[in-house]
Motif scaffolding. Structure first.
Motif, mmCIF file in Angstrom:
data_model
loop_
_atom_site.group_PDB
_atom_site.id
_atom_site.type_symbol
_atom_site.label_atom_id
_atom_site.label_comp_id
_atom_site.label_asym_id
_atom_site.label_seq_id
_atom_site.Cartn_x
_atom_site.Cartn_y
_atom_site.Cartn_z
ATOM 1 N N ALA A 30 -58.902 -56.475 10.813
ATOM 2 C CA ALA A 30 -57.941 -55.475 11.298
ATOM 3 C C ALA A 30 -58.127 -54.141 10.574
ATOM 4 O O ALA A 30 -58.090 -53.079 11.208
ATOM 5 N N VAL A 31 -58.347 -54.198 9.264
ATOM 6 C CA VAL A 31 -58.559 -52.958 8.512
ATOM 7 C C VAL A 31 -59.874 -52.310 8.931
ATOM 8 O O VAL A 31 -59.935 -51.091 9.159
ATOM 9 N N ARG A 36 -62.778 -47.980 11.623
ATOM 10 C CA ARG A 36 -63.803 -47.588 12.599
ATOM 11 C C ARG A 36 -63.217 -46.631 13.632
ATOM 12 O O ARG A 36 -63.827 -45.613 13.969
ATOM 13 N N GLU A 37 -62.023 -46.932 14.132
ATOM 14 C CA GLU A 37 -61.370 -46.048 15.111
ATOM 15 C C GLU A 37 -61.189 -44.645 14.559
ATOM 16 O O GLU A 37 -61.477 -43.657 15.233
ATOM 17 N N VAL A 38 -60.696 -44.566 13.333
ATOM 18 C CA VAL A 38 -60.460 -43.262 12.719
ATOM 19 C C VAL A 38 -61.785 -42.539 12.476
ATOM 20 O O VAL A 38 -61.917 -41.355 12.766
ATOM 21 N N ALA A 39 -62.770 -43.243 11.962
ATOM 22 C CA ALA A 39 -64.067 -42.622 11.668
ATOM 23 C C ALA A 39 -64.708 -42.040 12.918
ATOM 24 O O ALA A 39 -65.267 -40.944 12.881
ATOM 25 N N HIS A 40 -64.616 -42.763 14.019
ATOM 26 C CA HIS A 40 -65.260 -42.308 15.255
ATOM 27 C C HIS A 40 -64.382 -41.380 16.085
ATOM 28 O O HIS A 40 -64.896 -40.537 16.815
ATOM 29 N N GLY A 41 -63.073 -41.515 15.967
ATOM 30 C CA GLY A 41 -62.185 -40.721 16.809
ATOM 31 C C GLY A 41 -61.613 -39.484 16.147
ATOM 32 O O GLY A 41 -61.135 -38.587 16.828
ATOM 33 N N VAL A 42 -61.647 -39.445 14.815
ATOM 34 C CA VAL A 42 -61.080 -38.308 14.097
ATOM 35 C C VAL A 42 -62.205 -37.625 13.330
ATOM 36 O O VAL A 42 -62.730 -36.601 13.755
#
Length: 85
Positions: A30-31, A36-42
């Motif tokens: 989950a972490v 990964r979401e933050v790294a790729h989306g932000v």
């Protein structure tokens, strides 16, 4: 030794050094997913900082799933990968 076993071993050692229980495989996944979401989306540097903020929130009593969800809700869904909004 496989990478996952090395990760699990390292996490167990890091947790012990901090006098914490090692995270479950589910918590680890989950972490890694939110990072990964933050790294790729932000922006890549935002990923470890987001993990830190989630950890602080959970340490102060926030529900882990709710904390991850709150951060995930801030990730733009239409931003080009790696670019800040």
């Amino acid at each position: 030794m496989t990478p996952d076993l090395r990760l699990d071993e390292w996490l167990a050692r890091a947790a012990a050094a901090l006098d914490l229980d090692a995270p479950s495989a589910e918590d680890t996944r989950a972490v890694l997913d939110i990072v990964r979401e933050v790294a790729h989306g932000v922006h890549r540097p935002a990923a470890p900082l987001a993990a830190y903020l989630i950890g602080v929130a959970v340490g102060r009593g926030a529900d882990p799933t709710a904390a991850r969800g709150a951060v995930a809700a801030l990730v733009p869904r239409d931003a080009p990968a790696g670019e800040a909004p």
